[in-house]
Design an enzyme around this catalytic site. Structure first.
Site, PDB file in Angstrom:
ATOM      1  N   LEU A 185       0.830  -1.210   0.000  1.00  0.00           N
ATOM      2  CA  LEU A 185       0.000   0.000   0.000  1.00  0.00           C
ATOM      3  C   LEU A 185       0.863   1.260   0.000  1.00  0.00           C
ATOM      4  CD1 LEU A 185      -2.552  -1.151   2.751  1.00  0.00           C
ATOM      5  CD2 LEU A 185      -2.878  -1.176   0.269  1.00  0.00           C
ATOM      6  N   SER A 186       2.195   1.077   0.089  1.00  0.00           N
ATOM      7  CA  SER A 186       3.075   2.243   0.251  1.00  0.00           C
ATOM      8  C   SER A 186       3.072   3.203  -0.936  1.00  0.00           C
ATOM      9  CB  SER A 186       4.500   1.774   0.564  1.00  0.00           C
ATOM     10  OG  SER A 186       4.522   1.187   1.842  1.00  0.00           O
ATOM     11  N   LYS A 237      14.437  -7.290   5.082  1.00  0.00           N
ATOM     12  CA  LYS A 237      14.790  -6.327   6.145  1.00  0.00           C
ATOM     13  C   LYS A 237      16.087  -6.694   6.867  1.00  0.00           C
ATOM     14  CE  LYS A 237      10.178  -4.591   7.094  1.00  0.00           C
ATOM     15  NZ  LYS A 237       9.165  -4.286   8.102  1.00  0.00           N
ATOM     16  N   ASP A 245       9.845   1.276  11.809  1.00  0.00           N
ATOM     17  CA  ASP A 245       8.692   0.462  12.228  1.00  0.00           C
ATOM     18  C   ASP A 245       8.387   0.687  13.714  1.00  0.00           C
ATOM     19  OD1 ASP A 245       8.098  -0.734   9.787  1.00  0.00           O
ATOM     20  OD2 ASP A 245       9.415  -2.454  10.126  1.00  0.00           O
ATOM     21  N   ALA A 252       9.008 -12.395  17.900  1.00  0.00           N
ATOM     22  CA  ALA A 252      10.426 -12.052  18.104  1.00  0.00           C
ATOM     23  C   ALA A 252      11.112 -11.858  16.755  1.00  0.00           C
ATOM     24  CB  ALA A 252      11.120 -13.138  18.912  1.00  0.00           C
ATOM     25  N   ALA A 282       9.384  -7.149  13.159  1.00  0.00           N
ATOM     26  CA  ALA A 282       8.459  -6.144  13.709  1.00  0.00           C
ATOM     27  C   ALA A 282       8.568  -6.111  15.228  1.00  0.00           C
ATOM     28  CB  ALA A 282       7.029  -6.461  13.274  1.00  0.00           C
ATOM     29  N   THR A 295       8.854 -19.753  19.141  1.00  0.00           N
ATOM     30  CA  THR A 295      10.212 -20.298  19.261  1.00  0.00           C
ATOM     31  C   THR A 295      10.915 -19.482  20.343  1.00  0.00           C
ATOM     32  OG1 THR A 295      10.107 -20.662  16.877  1.00  0.00           O
ATOM     33  CG2 THR A 295      12.281 -20.882  17.899  1.00  0.00           C
ATOM     34  N   ALA A 313       0.399  -5.296  15.082  1.00  0.00           N
ATOM     35  CA  ALA A 313       1.264  -4.875  13.968  1.00  0.00           C
ATOM     36  C   ALA A 313       0.652  -5.323  12.647  1.00  0.00           C
ATOM     37  CB  ALA A 313       2.657  -5.476  14.125  1.00  0.00           C
ATOM     38  N   TYR A 365      -1.704  -5.732   9.584  1.00  0.00           N
ATOM     39  CA  TYR A 365      -2.720  -4.917   8.932  1.00  0.00           C
ATOM     40  C   TYR A 365      -3.270  -5.672   7.732  1.00  0.00           C
ATOM     41  CZ  TYR A 365       1.128  -3.838   5.773  1.00  0.00           C
ATOM     42  OH  TYR A 365       2.187  -3.948   4.914  1.00  0.00           O
TER      43      TYR A 365
HETATM   44  P1  NAP Z   1       9.017 -12.186  10.894  1.00  0.00           P
HETATM   45  O1  NAP Z   1      10.296 -11.461  11.150  1.00  0.00           O
HETATM   46  O2  NAP Z   1       8.982 -13.285   9.917  1.00  0.00           O
HETATM   47  O3  NAP Z   1       8.491 -12.745  12.321  1.00  0.00           O
HETATM   48  C1  NAP Z   1       7.296 -13.475  12.391  1.00  0.00           C
HETATM   49  C2  NAP Z   1       6.926 -13.732  13.842  1.00  0.00           C
HETATM   50  O4  NAP Z   1       5.620 -14.322  13.875  1.00  0.00           O
HETATM   51  C3  NAP Z   1       7.864 -14.701  14.565  1.00  0.00           C
HETATM   52  O5  NAP Z   1       7.989 -14.291  15.916  1.00  0.00           O
HETATM   53  C4  NAP Z   1       7.099 -16.029  14.453  1.00  0.00           C
HETATM   54  O6  NAP Z   1       7.387 -16.954  15.478  1.00  0.00           O
HETATM   55  C5  NAP Z   1       5.675 -15.541  14.627  1.00  0.00           C
HETATM   56  N1  NAP Z   1       4.682 -16.471  14.085  1.00  0.00           N
HETATM   57  C6  NAP Z   1       4.478 -16.772  12.774  1.00  0.00           C
HETATM   58  N2  NAP Z   1       3.466 -17.645  12.663  1.00  0.00           N
HETATM   59  C7  NAP Z   1       3.025 -17.904  13.921  1.00  0.00           C
HETATM   60  C8  NAP Z   1       2.003 -18.732  14.467  1.00  0.00           C
HETATM   61  N3  NAP Z   1       1.222 -19.470  13.669  1.00  0.00           N
HETATM   62  N4  NAP Z   1       1.834 -18.752  15.810  1.00  0.00           N
HETATM   63  C9  NAP Z   1       2.611 -17.995  16.629  1.00  0.00           C
HETATM   64  N5  NAP Z   1       3.601 -17.193  16.168  1.00  0.00           N
HETATM   65  C10 NAP Z   1       3.804 -17.146  14.833  1.00  0.00           C
HETATM   66  O7  NAP Z   1       7.865 -11.159  10.436  1.00  0.00           O
HETATM   67  P2  NAP Z   1       7.749  -9.603  10.797  1.00  0.00           P
HETATM   68  O8  NAP Z   1       8.439  -8.813   9.757  1.00  0.00           O
HETATM   69  O9  NAP Z   1       8.112  -9.404  12.214  1.00  0.00           O
HETATM   70  O10 NAP Z   1       6.183  -9.357  10.586  1.00  0.00           O
HETATM   71  C11 NAP Z   1       5.229  -9.788  11.544  1.00  0.00           C
HETATM   72  C12 NAP Z   1       3.892  -9.117  11.217  1.00  0.00           C
HETATM   73  O11 NAP Z   1       4.026  -7.703  11.423  1.00  0.00           O
HETATM   74  C13 NAP Z   1       3.444  -9.304   9.767  1.00  0.00           C
HETATM   75  O12 NAP Z   1       2.040  -9.463   9.752  1.00  0.00           O
HETATM   76  C14 NAP Z   1       3.824  -7.983   9.112  1.00  0.00           C
HETATM   77  O13 NAP Z   1       3.020  -7.669   7.989  1.00  0.00           O
HETATM   78  C15 NAP Z   1       3.558  -7.030  10.259  1.00  0.00           C
HETATM   79  N6  NAP Z   1       4.285  -5.757  10.126  1.00  0.00           N
HETATM   80  C16 NAP Z   1       3.543  -4.633  10.140  1.00  0.00           C
HETATM   81  C17 NAP Z   1       4.153  -3.412  10.030  1.00  0.00           C
HETATM   82  C18 NAP Z   1       3.304  -2.176  10.042  1.00  0.00           C
HETATM   83  O14 NAP Z   1       3.796  -1.121   9.658  1.00  0.00           O
HETATM   84  N7  NAP Z   1       2.065  -2.256  10.497  1.00  0.00           N
HETATM   85  C19 NAP Z   1       5.541  -3.312   9.922  1.00  0.00           C
HETATM   86  C20 NAP Z   1       6.286  -4.499   9.937  1.00  0.00           C
HETATM   87  C21 NAP Z   1       5.632  -5.720  10.030  1.00  0.00           C
HETATM   88  P3  NAP Z   1       8.619 -18.004  15.331  1.00  0.00           P
HETATM   89  O15 NAP Z   1       9.840 -17.229  15.703  1.00  0.00           O
HETATM   90  O16 NAP Z   1       8.277 -19.083  16.267  1.00  0.00           O
HETATM   91  O17 NAP Z   1       8.624 -18.450  13.877  1.00  0.00           O
END
Ligand code: NAP
Length: 279
Positions: free
Chosen positions: A20-21, A70, A107, A132, A135, A157, A225, A227
């Site tokens: 959407l950016s 990232k 972020d 962890a 985000a 994890t 976080a 959306y």
């Molecule tokens: P990431 O680095 O891949 O991390 C994903 C996280 O989600 C890990 O902690 C993972 O746990 C956990 N996870 C995934 N599936 C799961 C499940 N079924 N049950 C429990 N935990 C689960 O991803 P990220 O970049 O942090 O993004 C996370 C979310 O934030 C996404 O939806 C992304 O779109 C959103 N986000 C939003 C913004 C914003 O501006 N609003 C900015 C950045 C990110 P494990 O370590 O156990 O795999």
């Protein structure tokens, strides 16, 4: 209208079609007659170094970095801001003189600005982050900078949450940051005032709820976080129904973009137009 002097900005990710950016940034540039253009670029992981070099050589002013790049962006920048280093992730790059790249992370600070918009102060609060990854790490750094009294990290994890705590321990008093397993999320949520979901849970309709429903009460601040274009997540809807104060992933997305635009252009972005473009 594009001109011979239009300054270029963009976002790299893979896949990128859903972003959407461009809509958000270009709406603000058009409304204010600012001569910038923001494009989405699909870059596969193997081509990231070549793409970054190309963007710099083409004279882009800056760019955003989204999944899955990232973390891989860290060694590709010439300078790294403290928040990006601690978070272990770059979401914004400024291209300076001679193509020199500065990596930032907006972020976490965007999340804090979204909290401020909702009237939520984090100073002295007990905060729980579920997740962890990128985000969660960025939000953890930013809420610690805001002076939370305690930060509890919960992740599927647990080793990843422990590694994040280790990274943060050089930055704050280590006793402020606790790690709990997913089995303990009910107690951890009950002891916290601010609950933040920073996992993928909620992206798809029908996903399990990130927190036990009973822990989402009127007294809590509930933040997501995640959306989803055109709708609120189930967590935010449930929390609002229960009378809790909420901060949605859409507002975090808005303010991470507002902060990136401030750095790139040196001017105050048109937040109202950016917000309408996301709605
Ligand atoms: P990431 O680095 O891949 O991390 C994903 C996280 O989600 C890990 O902690 C993972 O746990 C956990 N996870 C995934 N599936 C799961 C499940 N079924 N049950 C429990 N935990 C689960 O991803 P990220 O970049 O942090 O993004 C996370 C979310 O934030 C996404 O939806 C992304 O779109 C959103 N986000 C939003 C913004 C914003 O501006 N609003 C900015 C950045 C990110 P494990 O370590 O156990 O795999």
């Amino acid at each position: 209208m594009l001109t011979g002097k239009t300054k270029l900005l963009g976002v790299i990710g893979h896949p990128i079609g859903h972003t959407l950016s461009p809509r958000m940034h270009n709406a603000a540039f058009a409304a204010d007659g600012a001569d910038y253009a923001y494009v989405a670029m699909d870059v596969t992981p193997g081509r990231l170094p070549a793409a970054v070099e190309g963007i710099s050589a083409l004279g882009f002013v800056g760019f955003n970095v989204t999944m899955p790049h990232k973390e891989a962006m860290l060694p590709l920048v010439d300078e790294l801001d403290e928040a990006a280093r601690l978070a272990g992730a770059v979401n914004t790059v400024v291209v300076g003189e001679g193509g020199k790249l500065r990596g930032l992370n907006t972020d976490g600070s965007g999340f804090v600005e979204a909290c401020a918009e909702a009237g939520v102060s984090l100073l002295g609060r007990r905060v729980l982050i579920l997740g962890a990854g990128g985000a969660a790490s960025a939000i953890a750094v930013a809420v610690l900078e805001e002076g939370v009294s305690r930060l509890c990290l919960v992740n599927r994890t647990i080793e990843k949450a422990e590694r994040l705590r280790e990274r943060l321990s050089g930055f704050v008093d280590g006793t402020k940051v606790l790690v709990r397993s997913l089995d303990e999320i009910g107690e951890a949520a009950a002891e916290s005032e601010v609950l933040i979901n920073a996992t993928y849970l909620g992206m798809k309709e029908g996903d399990p709820f990130p927190f036990p429903a009973a822990s989402v009460t009127t007294e809590k601040v509930v933040c997501d976080a995640v959306y989803c274009a055109g709708r609120e997540t189930a967590l935010i809807l449930h929390a609002r129904e229960d009378g809790a104060c909420t901060v949605s992933g859409g507002r975090m997305l808005l303010y991470q973009g507002v902060q990136a635009q401030r750095v790139w252009t040196g001017r105050e972005p048109n937040v109202g137009v950016m917000s309408d473009a996301l709605a």
